[in-house]
Scaffold this active site. Structure first.
Site, short mmCIF file in Angstrom:
data_model
loop_
_atom_site.label_atom_id
_atom_site.label_comp_id
_atom_site.label_asym_id
_atom_site.label_seq_id
_atom_site.Cartn_x
_atom_site.Cartn_y
_atom_site.Cartn_z
N ASP A 1 0.82 -1.20 0.00
CA ASP A 1 0.00 0.00 0.00
C ASP A 1 0.86 1.26 0.00
O ASP A 1 2.07 1.21 0.23
CB ASP A 1 -0.91 0.02 1.23
CG ASP A 1 -1.96 -1.07 1.21
OD1 ASP A 1 -2.30 -1.54 0.10
OD2 ASP A 1 -2.45 -1.45 2.29
N TYR B 1 6.00 -9.80 7.01
CA TYR B 1 5.90 -8.37 7.27
C TYR B 1 6.34 -8.09 8.70
O TYR B 1 6.16 -8.91 9.59
CB TYR B 1 4.47 -7.88 7.10
CG TYR B 1 4.03 -7.62 5.68
CD1 TYR B 1 4.18 -6.36 5.10
CD2 TYR B 1 3.46 -8.64 4.91
CE1 TYR B 1 3.77 -6.11 3.80
CE2 TYR B 1 3.05 -8.39 3.60
CZ TYR B 1 3.21 -7.13 3.06
OH TYR B 1 2.80 -6.89 1.77
#
Length: 265
Positions: free
Chosen positions: A51, A120
């Site tokens: 994103d 992540y």
């Protein structure tokens, strides 16, 4: 010829990985630089979307060229990094057949579909620290890390993670398999205010899964914040997942403290 490239980028001034009209993205900038060196349009395929504002370390992508680059790798890397913005760096560009990290992967290698696992990391700090403000999110509330780790146990395994997916996502399925999730303390190793006692002033969340939904990690971290603050109990995370309603999970945390840190094939 198919090439595999590894790169890292700071997402602060970028609108994510995927190229868009009227927005600066990693894919768009990379294809522009590759096109200059190849003297022809180049289309890249990445390991996954990140994103706007999200960072990546050793991100993987692939692209195809009809002919090999007419220059040695050191020259190629030097030239492409000279063209790219300062917040994007190419570490390696290697023909598919000689990419050692993917030696056991069936060919042709696909940067997205050949990936088995992605990891992540999300960084937070509780005390004011001007040196990491752009890469770590400051959380001013006291947090119970033990409870947050108990809640992480309910993330493990195969589940429908619709509750953490951004509303309006167009995934064919919301089922993911989370293989690792947990919180731990960390200490800035470069520039940072290291004089604070080791009592949770710096924390990092790590999660590994076969795939991730749009906004999933940021929504999970927001939910973990609710657990750590005592707003919900760890066991309630299991019910949030089971019911699958985005409105019941926590608010999404900012993207600038999120790093795609590893892609495994």
């Amino acid at each position: 010829m198919r090439y595999i490239a590894t790169l890292s980028y700071c997402g602060k001034a970028l609108s994510g990985w995927q190229k868009q009209h009227n927005a600066t993205t990693v894919q768009g900038e990379l294809e522009r630089a590759l096109g200059i060196l190849a003297s022809a349009p180049v289309e890249t395929v990445g390991a996954g979307r990140t994103d706007a504002g999200v960072n990546a370390v050793n991100y993987v992508c692939h692209f195809d060229l009809p002919e090999p680059f007419p220059m040695a790798k050191p020259d190629l890397l030097h030239k492409i990094n000279a063209i790219l913005r300062k917040d994007i760096v190419i570490h390696d560009i290697t023909p598919e057949k000689s990419f050692e990290s993917l030696a056991d992967t069936p060919r042709p290698i696909h940067a997205r579909f050949s990936a088995r696992e992605r990891t992540y990391r999300y960084f937070i700090h509780r005390a004011k620290d001007p040196f990491i403000e752009n890469l770590s999110w400051r959380c001013v509330w006291p947090l119970d890390m033990d409870k947050m780790n108990r809640a992480c146990g309910f993330l493990l395994g195969e589940h429908d993670f619709s509750c953490f997916e951004k509303v309006g996502g167009n995934n064919k399925t919301s089922i993911c398999t989370v293989r690792k999730a947990g919180w731990e303390r960390w200490t800035p190793s470069h520039i940072g205010m290291t004089g604070y006692p080791d009592d949770g002033h710096y924390m990092v969340f790590t999660i590994s899964a076969d795939r991730f939904l749009r906004n999933m990690v940021r929504a999970i971290v927001g939910t973990m914040m609710d657990v750590g603050r005592g707003r919900i109990e760890p066991e309630e995370v299991a019910e949030i997942i089971r019911r699958g309603k985005r409105s019941e999970a926590g608010e999404s945390v900012p993207g600038f403290a999120l790093f795609l840190s590893k892609v495994e094939y």
